[in-house]
Design a protein around this motif. Structure first.
Motif, PDB file in Angstrom:
ATOM      1  N   GLN A  34       9.561 -12.392   5.339  1.00  0.00           N
ATOM      2  CA  GLN A  34       8.708 -12.378   4.160  1.00  0.00           C
ATOM      3  C   GLN A  34       7.573 -11.376   4.324  1.00  0.00           C
ATOM      4  OE1 GLN A  34       6.573 -15.984   3.239  1.00  0.00           O
ATOM      5  NE2 GLN A  34       6.259 -15.398   1.100  1.00  0.00           N
ATOM      6  N   SER A  35       7.001 -11.325   5.535  1.00  0.00           N
ATOM      7  CA  SER A  35       5.925 -10.368   5.790  1.00  0.00           C
ATOM      8  C   SER A  35       6.414  -8.942   5.599  1.00  0.00           C
ATOM      9  CB  SER A  35       5.400 -10.563   7.218  1.00  0.00           C
ATOM     10  OG  SER A  35       4.445  -9.574   7.532  1.00  0.00           O
ATOM     11  N   THR A  36       7.604  -8.649   6.131  1.00  0.00           N
ATOM     12  CA  THR A  36       8.181  -7.313   5.982  1.00  0.00           C
ATOM     13  C   THR A  36       8.411  -6.991   4.508  1.00  0.00           C
ATOM     14  OG1 THR A  36       9.265  -7.454   8.140  1.00  0.00           O
ATOM     15  CG2 THR A  36      10.152  -5.855   6.574  1.00  0.00           C
ATOM     16  N   GLN A  37       8.902  -7.980   3.762  1.00  0.00           N
ATOM     17  CA  GLN A  37       9.166  -7.775   2.340  1.00  0.00           C
ATOM     18  C   GLN A  37       7.879  -7.490   1.566  1.00  0.00           C
ATOM     19  OE1 GLN A  37       9.875 -11.030  -0.604  1.00  0.00           O
ATOM     20  NE2 GLN A  37      11.994 -10.316  -0.521  1.00  0.00           N
ATOM     21  N   LEU A  38       6.826  -8.268   1.836  1.00  0.00           N
ATOM     22  CA  LEU A  38       5.555  -8.088   1.127  1.00  0.00           C
ATOM     23  C   LEU A  38       4.940  -6.736   1.435  1.00  0.00           C
ATOM     24  CD1 LEU A  38       4.059 -11.668   1.594  1.00  0.00           C
ATOM     25  CD2 LEU A  38       4.915 -10.674  -0.529  1.00  0.00           C
ATOM     26  N   ARG A  39       5.037  -6.320   2.696  1.00  0.00           N
ATOM     27  CA  ARG A  39       4.483  -5.006   3.055  1.00  0.00           C
ATOM     28  C   ARG A  39       5.278  -3.894   2.367  1.00  0.00           C
ATOM     29  NH1 ARG A  39       0.609  -6.149   6.446  1.00  0.00           N
ATOM     30  NH2 ARG A  39       0.806  -7.960   7.832  1.00  0.00           N
ATOM     31  N   ALA A  40       6.575  -4.106   2.235  1.00  0.00           N
ATOM     32  CA  ALA A  40       7.395  -3.133   1.517  1.00  0.00           C
ATOM     33  C   ALA A  40       7.000  -3.079   0.044  1.00  0.00           C
ATOM     34  CB  ALA A  40       8.877  -3.489   1.660  1.00  0.00           C
ATOM     35  N   LEU A  41       6.737  -4.239  -0.555  1.00  0.00           N
ATOM     36  CA  LEU A  41       6.299  -4.283  -1.952  1.00  0.00           C
ATOM     37  C   LEU A  41       5.000  -3.517  -2.147  1.00  0.00           C
ATOM     38  CD1 LEU A  41       7.015  -7.983  -3.041  1.00  0.00           C
ATOM     39  CD2 LEU A  41       8.025  -5.915  -4.013  1.00  0.00           C
ATOM     40  N   MET A  42       4.045  -3.725  -1.246  1.00  0.00           N
ATOM     41  CA  MET A  42       2.757  -3.050  -1.369  1.00  0.00           C
ATOM     42  C   MET A  42       2.889  -1.547  -1.206  1.00  0.00           C
ATOM     43  SD  MET A  42       0.221  -5.752   0.574  1.00  0.00           S
ATOM     44  CE  MET A  42      -1.213  -4.658   0.417  1.00  0.00           C
ATOM     45  N   GLU A  43       3.747  -1.133  -0.294  1.00  0.00           N
ATOM     46  CA  GLU A  43       3.919   0.295  -0.049  1.00  0.00           C
ATOM     47  C   GLU A  43       4.724   0.951  -1.161  1.00  0.00           C
ATOM     48  OE1 GLU A  43       3.558   3.961   1.443  1.00  0.00           O
ATOM     49  OE2 GLU A  43       2.542   2.171   2.213  1.00  0.00           O
ATOM     50  N   LYS A  44       5.839   0.360  -1.526  1.00  0.00           N
ATOM     51  CA  LYS A  44       6.757   0.990  -2.479  1.00  0.00           C
ATOM     52  C   LYS A  44       6.266   0.928  -3.924  1.00  0.00           C
ATOM     53  CE  LYS A  44      10.794   0.256   0.449  1.00  0.00           C
ATOM     54  NZ  LYS A  44      12.141  -0.348   0.604  1.00  0.00           N
ATOM     55  N   SER A  45       5.355  -0.002  -4.216  1.00  0.00           N
ATOM     56  CA  SER A  45       4.815  -0.102  -5.575  1.00  0.00           C
ATOM     57  C   SER A  45       3.603   0.799  -5.781  1.00  0.00           C
ATOM     58  CB  SER A  45       4.415  -1.547  -5.875  1.00  0.00           C
ATOM     59  OG  SER A  45       3.345  -1.947  -5.035  1.00  0.00           O
ATOM     60  N   GLY A  46       3.080   1.365  -4.701  1.00  0.00           N
ATOM     61  CA  GLY A  46       1.889   2.212  -4.814  1.00  0.00           C
ATOM     62  C   GLY A  46       0.586   1.454  -4.684  1.00  0.00           C
ATOM     63  N   ILE A  47       0.653   0.152  -4.404  1.00  0.00           N
ATOM     64  CA  ILE A  47      -0.565  -0.651  -4.263  1.00  0.00           C
ATOM     65  C   ILE A  47      -1.429  -0.137  -3.123  1.00  0.00           C
ATOM     66  CG2 ILE A  47      -1.426  -2.933  -3.564  1.00  0.00           C
ATOM     67  CD1 ILE A  47       0.896  -4.118  -5.220  1.00  0.00           C
ATOM     68  N   ASN A  48      -0.809   0.209  -1.998  1.00  0.00           N
ATOM     69  CA  ASN A  48      -1.587   0.695  -0.850  1.00  0.00           C
ATOM     70  C   ASN A  48      -2.371   1.956  -1.196  1.00  0.00           C
ATOM     71  OD1 ASN A  48      -0.837  -1.366   0.866  1.00  0.00           O
ATOM     72  ND2 ASN A  48       0.845  -0.243   1.805  1.00  0.00           N
ATOM     73  N   VAL A  49      -1.736   2.838  -1.953  1.00  0.00           N
ATOM     74  CA  VAL A  49      -2.410   4.082  -2.355  1.00  0.00           C
ATOM     75  C   VAL A  49      -3.610   3.766  -3.249  1.00  0.00           C
ATOM     76  CG1 VAL A  49      -2.152   6.227  -3.670  1.00  0.00           C
ATOM     77  CG2 VAL A  49      -0.339   5.486  -2.119  1.00  0.00           C
ATOM     78  N   ALA A  50      -3.427   2.808  -4.161  1.00  0.00           N
ATOM     79  CA  ALA A  50      -4.528   2.424  -5.059  1.00  0.00           C
ATOM     80  C   ALA A  50      -5.694   1.836  -4.272  1.00  0.00           C
ATOM     81  CB  ALA A  50      -4.027   1.416  -6.090  1.00  0.00           C
ATOM     82  N   LEU A  51      -5.399   1.010  -3.272  1.00  0.00           N
ATOM     83  CA  LEU A  51      -6.460   0.409  -2.457  1.00  0.00           C
ATOM     84  C   LEU A  51      -7.146   1.466  -1.603  1.00  0.00           C
ATOM     85  CD1 LEU A  51      -4.651  -2.890  -1.379  1.00  0.00           C
ATOM     86  CD2 LEU A  51      -6.460  -2.646  -3.088  1.00  0.00           C
ATOM     87  N   ASP A  52      -6.383   2.420  -1.099  1.00  0.00           N
ATOM     88  CA  ASP A  52      -6.977   3.511  -0.320  1.00  0.00           C
ATOM     89  C   ASP A  52      -7.987   4.309  -1.143  1.00  0.00           C
ATOM     90  OD1 ASP A  52      -5.603   3.021   2.058  1.00  0.00           O
ATOM     91  OD2 ASP A  52      -3.926   4.338   1.536  1.00  0.00           O
ATOM     92  N   ALA A  53      -7.727   4.401  -2.449  1.00  0.00           N
ATOM     93  CA  ALA A  53      -8.540   5.262  -3.314  1.00  0.00           C
ATOM     94  C   ALA A  53      -9.831   4.599  -3.790  1.00  0.00           C
ATOM     95  CB  ALA A  53      -7.720   5.701  -4.518  1.00  0.00           C
TER      96      ALA A  53
END
Length: 294
Positions: A34-53
């Motif tokens: 589940q952790s791997t899946q959630l991290r994939a969701l955050m990365e592949k959806s662009g959420i991580n980029v939005a948080l970085d910005a």
């Protein structure tokens, strides 16, 4: 299993005891998956980029606000304020918050359905284009050409209708308004902190009331911004591809992901607050903190 072990002879309890490591290992494997899946969701959806910005976007908003103050802060004052922002909106902190809350809202079955779209060629193309919105240079280019983009869009009513439907399905304008007000409140809290000289200093409550009274105008402006951004980002997508994206956005999994992600981002913005009670020259990074960790 525990109750059964209390009611049977020790010899019969032995098999149950031996199964515990296996059960623990299975739960650990499930949690890891589940952790791997959630991290994939955050990365592949662009959420991580939005948080970085977020830190840089907030600092740019402060720079714009400071242009209207009678006296610009000195370099050291501004440096301290930026340290505060960088600490409070540190990506590792906001990503940890987002991950924790996403784990409470997106079960594995739902996550798997969302990843089917995000892993598709179309999903990857769309997210890569949407990530570019976070680049200040690209966003400035979009804003500079907004009138032209909107004018060209007006001549294609089918495409315009698709963009408007995507805006509504993805809650783009709605969330943009929320984030605008949250950022404006954080910026004004910084300016009211005592570090900067301001005439006729309003209270945060007065500022919030004023912003809320302008929500219709803000929404109208944000709607135009979203349309011009989509016209730029999706310009190479066919109408069939836009329809496919809209169908995902309107699907149960698309709606759930949009709703939960938007709510979590709003919570992060709302919980980051500049503490006015500790204002003054001695302000440190600790003065800007998360007010809760729900």
């Amino acid at each position: 299993a525990g109750l059964c072990c209390l009611n049977v002879p020790g010899a019969h309890a032995e098999p149950a005891v031996r199964t515990k490591p296996a059960a623990t290992a299975e739960r650990a494997a499930t949690a890891d998956a589940q952790s791997t899946q959630l991290r994939a969701l955050m990365e592949k959806s662009g959420i991580n980029v939005a948080l970085d910005a977020i830190p840089e976007n907030t600092k740019r908003s402060i720079d714009e606000a400071l242009k209207k103050t009678p006296k610009r802060p000195d370099v050291e004052q501004l440096r301290r304020l930026y340290v505060v922002i960088d600490t409070a909106y540190a990506p590792e902190k906001t990503k940890a918050m987002f991950f924790q809350r996403l784990s409470e809202k997106i079960p594995p079955e739902l996550g798997a359905k969302i990843l089917v779209f995000l892993d598709s060629p179309l999903g990857r193309r769309i997210v890569e284009q949407e990530k570019r919105w976070q680049d200040p240079k690209v966003f400035a280019q979009i804003q500079a050409n907004a009138a032209k983009l909107i004018a060209e869009l007006g001549s294609n009513t089918t495409r315009l209708a698709l963009y408007q439907s995507l805006d509504q399905a993805l809650e783009l304008t709605q969330n943009a308004v929320k984030n605008f007000i949250s950022t404006a409140m954080a910026v004004n809290a910084a300016l009211l902190s005592g570090q900067f000289e301001m005439q006729n200093r309003p209270t945060l409550a007065e500022i919030q009331k004023n912003l809320e009274s302008q929500q219709f105008a803000i929404a109208s402006a944000m709607s135009q911004t979203m349309l011009s951004s989509m016209a730029y980002a999706y310009r190479n997508l066919s109408e069939a591809e836009l329809n496919a994206y809209l169908q995902f956005a309107l699907s149960p999994e698309g709606k759930d992901f949009t709703r939960e992600s938007s709510a979590i981002l709003s919570q992060i913005h709302d919980e980051v607050r500049l503490r006015r009670g500790q204002a003054g020259p001695a302000r440190t990074a600790a003065d800007l903190s998360f007010s809760a960790s729900r």
